[in-house]
Design an enzyme around this catalytic site. Structure first.
Site, PDB file in Angstrom:
ATOM      1  CB  SER B 148      -0.948  -0.050   1.203  1.00  0.00           C
ATOM      2  OG  SER B 148      -1.990   0.887   1.063  1.00  0.00           O
ATOM      3  CG  ASP B 224      -7.278  -3.278  -2.074  1.00  0.00           C
ATOM      4  OD1 ASP B 224      -7.865  -2.397  -1.428  1.00  0.00           O
ATOM      5  OD2 ASP B 224      -6.045  -3.455  -2.046  1.00  0.00           O
ATOM      6  CG  HIS B 257      -5.574  -2.800   1.264  1.00  0.00           C
ATOM      7  ND1 HIS B 257      -4.989  -2.467   0.060  1.00  0.00           N
ATOM      8  CD2 HIS B 257      -4.996  -1.963   2.175  1.00  0.00           C
ATOM      9  CE1 HIS B 257      -4.110  -1.487   0.238  1.00  0.00           C
ATOM     10  NE2 HIS B 257      -4.087  -1.168   1.522  1.00  0.00           N
TER      11      HIS B 257
END
Lengths: 280, 280
Positions: B148, B224, B257
């Site tokens: 991320s 995600d 995620h």
């Protein structure tokens, strides 16, 4: 028997899912987590390993930290992680980390105010597997495993229910709770001062009484800070030898009480259980 | 350059260790963690993967949840997990989870009050590897990876320092921060309103400018929740195609995620890096 999904994550091709449900046994709402491998279907229900965690844990510790899903996915085994006690504002609790919520010790409490909710033995052996086998593509072929307080839970529950489980394994179990501080505190609180009632929740006492039908694998780190005061694997070995119970205790050099230790050997535990879960 | 050990766990035959040190670059005390495989010795220093975590994380998230040590141990690779920002009471902070401590974005801030401490780019590319290579049996052969915000960090740092790293990988990276809310908020705060200064911290802009020397592997879950608003992997693919950069973006069906996603593919990332870390 209805369950409510609260989170879902794909992992190693299967699913990690958390559920809540109203527990009739524990008289409160409970949460548990399940890993369902990708090959599980209604026509092909998979066998399961039930995991019992240690003091202060919830269903999340093992699922987030053990690194078990690769091997479980490869072999096609579900994993169910129970919570460690009843939960909620109406449930009796204690200030201490080793008593009350997070510290159910996998027994049926007989003393008030604990007895109203603290029936974790019945929850783990009856209600939880019933829910799992009713709601998911999971068969009634199962093994049981755990860590520390949950290692104590896994061994005692397996020994007392050899028809229900195929195999037992534990990391760093509290082997002889009636003779160590954690166990004495919990058992006197939940069960009262009559020590006869404690014996049925003590792995060493159960193994002294009769030979284990089930194979048992135990891993114990020799740098575990709780080793000599609380865990005492030597008492388990001694009791197993009395009746030639099939117990293997492996002392692992340099390892401690953490999930770093568990993650290092969890694949071998899953492989151990698989041998019995997939036996005819 | 001195480091102080604050925790140590044996894992997969090696060691997971947390250290604190006084950072001259960040002007505060910092914590990082390292996994050192069992085969690392002063006469046989091992190569390393530097891991950069996402928003709100510390050195602990990856080390506890990624399940990376089995493969790293097997291949003989160290893993270093940085913190995600400078830390401490004297360090500027914000109320929001996506700004301030826990959200350093791996850049060198130029605006006050951030510039005094928020020099994460220099910390990750210079001070941290110097400390690691001085204090441990770890060589200067290294790759970089992250998740991320840390995926953004890994790609931008790798692209800007092709002589220092062998390969780059990322899970769910923020590919084009100058065009998404997380990046615009952080860059305007740390760098100011002159958008020209933003370009050197944007993977897409860097790839548009020149072909990547290093191979890049990206995994992205298609479930995600941040995919379309914050991550935008399609912009990375497009920019890579412009100059035929060696970027592989794999969309992974059903994944989100979380670290459940990372744990499912981390072994493949370590294997990917190993190919370059052990090349002559």
């Amino acid at each position: 028997m209805s369950v409510k999904e609260i989170s879902r994550n794909k992992v190693f091709g299967g699913w990690h899912i958390q559920y809540t449900h109203q527990s009739d046994t524990l008289n409160c709402d409970m949460r548990f987590a399940i890993f369902i491998p990708h090959n599980a279907t209604q026509s092909n229900p998979v066998p399961a390993i039930y995991w019992l965690s240690g003091l202060t844990c919830t269903d999340e510790n093992f699922m987030q930290k053990a690194g078990a899903f690769g091997k479980a996915s490869e072999l096609g085994i579900a994993i169910i992680a129970s919570d460690t006690s009843p939960r909620g504002e109406s449930v009796a609790n204690a200030e201490d980390y080793d008593l009350g919520q997070g510290a159910g010790f996998y027994l049926n409490a007989t003393r008030q105010p604990w007895a109203n909710h603290y029936q974790m033995y019945d929850y783990v052996t009856e209600e939880l597997p019933n829910i799992v086998e009713t709601n998911f593509a999971v068969s009634n072929i199962k093994s049981i495993a755990g860590h520390s307080m949950g290692g104590h839970g896994a061994i005692t529950i397996g020994l007392k229910n050899p028809d229900q489980y195929r195999s037992i394994s534990a990391f760093s179990p509290i082997c002889n709770p009636i003779n160590v501080p954690w166990g004495q505190k919990a058992f006197s609180t939940y069960l009262g001062d009559n020590r006869d009632s404690w014996l049925e929740y003590d792995s060493v006492e159960l193994l002294k009484k009769s030979r284990s039908v089930l194979p048992i694998l135990v891993d114990q780190g020799d740098l575990d800070g709780f080793l000599t005061e609380q865990l005492k694997p030597e008492t388990l070995i001694e009791a197993a030898n009395l009746n030639q119970s099939p117990v293997q205790v492996r002392m692992q050099s340099g390892y401690d009480h953490s999930y770093y230790f568990i993650s290092s050997f969890i694949d071998e535990h899953i492989q151990f259980h698989a041998k019995y879960l997939f036996a005819d």
